[in-house]
Design an enzyme around this catalytic site. Structure first.
Site, PDB file in Angstrom:
ATOM      1  CG  ASP A 110      -0.330  -0.233   2.543  1.00 45.40           C
ATOM      2  OD1 ASP A 110       0.887  -0.496   2.604  1.00 45.40           O
ATOM      3  OD2 ASP A 110      -1.051  -0.163   3.554  1.00 45.40           O
ATOM      4  CG  ASP A 113       6.451   5.715   6.485  1.00 47.44           C
ATOM      5  OD1 ASP A 113       7.541   6.156   6.870  1.00 47.44           O
ATOM      6  OD2 ASP A 113       5.379   6.163   6.897  1.00 47.44           O
ATOM      7  CE  LYS A 141       3.500   8.707   4.557  1.00 48.76           C
ATOM      8  NZ  LYS A 141       3.257   8.406   5.985  1.00 48.76           N
ATOM      9  CG  PHE A 162      -1.056   8.859   9.110  1.00 45.45           C
ATOM     10  CD1 PHE A 162      -0.264   7.718   9.225  1.00 45.45           C
ATOM     11  CD2 PHE A 162      -2.427   8.732   9.236  1.00 45.45           C
ATOM     12  CE1 PHE A 162      -0.832   6.475   9.458  1.00 45.45           C
ATOM     13  CE2 PHE A 162      -3.006   7.495   9.475  1.00 45.45           C
ATOM     14  CZ  PHE A 162      -2.206   6.365   9.584  1.00 45.45           C
ATOM     15  CB  VAL A 163      -2.140   9.312   3.353  1.00 43.41           C
ATOM     16  CG1 VAL A 163      -1.464  10.605   2.970  1.00 43.41           C
ATOM     17  CG2 VAL A 163      -1.233   8.114   3.086  1.00 43.41           C
ATOM     18  CG  ASP A 169      -5.638   1.201   9.280  1.00 45.75           C
ATOM     19  OD1 ASP A 169      -4.561   0.950   8.681  1.00 45.75           O
ATOM     20  OD2 ASP A 169      -5.779   1.024  10.508  1.00 45.75           O
ATOM     21  NE  ARG A 175      -7.687  -1.742   7.311  1.00 45.12           N
ATOM     22  CZ  ARG A 175      -6.381  -1.667   7.494  1.00 45.12           C
ATOM     23  NH1 ARG A 175      -5.605  -1.245   6.512  1.00 45.12           N
ATOM     24  NH2 ARG A 175      -5.841  -2.003   8.647  1.00 45.12           N
TER      25      ARG A 175
END
Ligand code: XMP
Ligand code: MG
Length: 185
Positions: A110, A113, A141, A162-163, A169, A175
């Site tokens: 997904d 990071d 990111k 943060f997304v 979620d 989600r």
């Protein structure tokens, strides 16, 4: 906490507020492009998509259906996050049951990071003797990257915030949002 009045495009999840980052239409368009790219790359190869649960299940499901050709899918559950901060550990929660030897693997994430999750998981996959490994992440990111991981295809590069949405979620919520939303800090 009770929801309170805020601009209509804002989303409240638990105690936090989020604003739209990518619309559903923009997400669908980009995922279709990635599907087309993979369809060319894996022509006649019957790749095995490996979706990292839970966050990647929405992306993997769309990506597979945008893949033109035979393919299989498997799931693995890893986790390194609690709340909005990386916990620093990666745990395999649920393993893959498929034989990976000589298979063409497409790892579906997904979001990359720090890269810790993917770094750990790619090491594990390499030890299983696959024919090839390619990594596809919906989001990345770049500023947060701390591990040397190879990302072959990224849907979108985003800033270090943060997304949620499209599988991602905040404490279990968000989600099912068809677009992506970014935390207001
Ligand atoms: P690392 O640091 O291992 O993190 O690359 C990857 C995993 O951390 C989760 N993650 C997020 N989840 N919004 C989320 O909902 C975010 O902004 C975010 N950043 C990292 C995610 O589960 C991913 O697989
Ligand atoms: Mg999460």
């Amino acid at each position: 906490m009770q929801p309170y009045a805020h601009p209509s495009d804002h989303i409240q999840l638990h105690d936090l507020l989020f604003v739209p980052l990518f619309s559903e239409a923009k997400v669908r368009e980009r995922v279709r492009e990635l599907g087309a790219t993979l369809s060319q790359q894996y022509h006649n190869k019957t790749p095995l998509f490996i979706s990292i649960l839970s966050g990647a299940f929405v992306f993997a499901s769309d990506l597979m259906r945008d893949f033109d050709g035979n393919c299989e899918v498997g799931f693995v559950k890893l986790s390194s996050y609690t709340g909005t901060q990386s916990s620093g550990r990666v745990q395999t929660v649920m393993g893959l049951e498929k034989d990976l030897k000589d298979r063409h693997l497409i790892v579906v994430e997904d979001i990359v990071d720090t890269g810790r999750t993917l770094h750990f998981f790619l090491d594990h996959l390499r030890s299983q003797g696959p024919a090839s490994i390619c990594t596809v992440t919906f989001l990345r990111k770049p500023e947060a990257l701390a591990f040397p991981v190879q990302v072959d295809h990224a849907g979108f590069d985003i800033e270090n915030r943060f997304v949620v949405g499209y599988g991602l979620d905040y404490e279990g919520l968000g989600r099912n949002l068809p677009g992506v939303y970014q935390l207001i800090e």
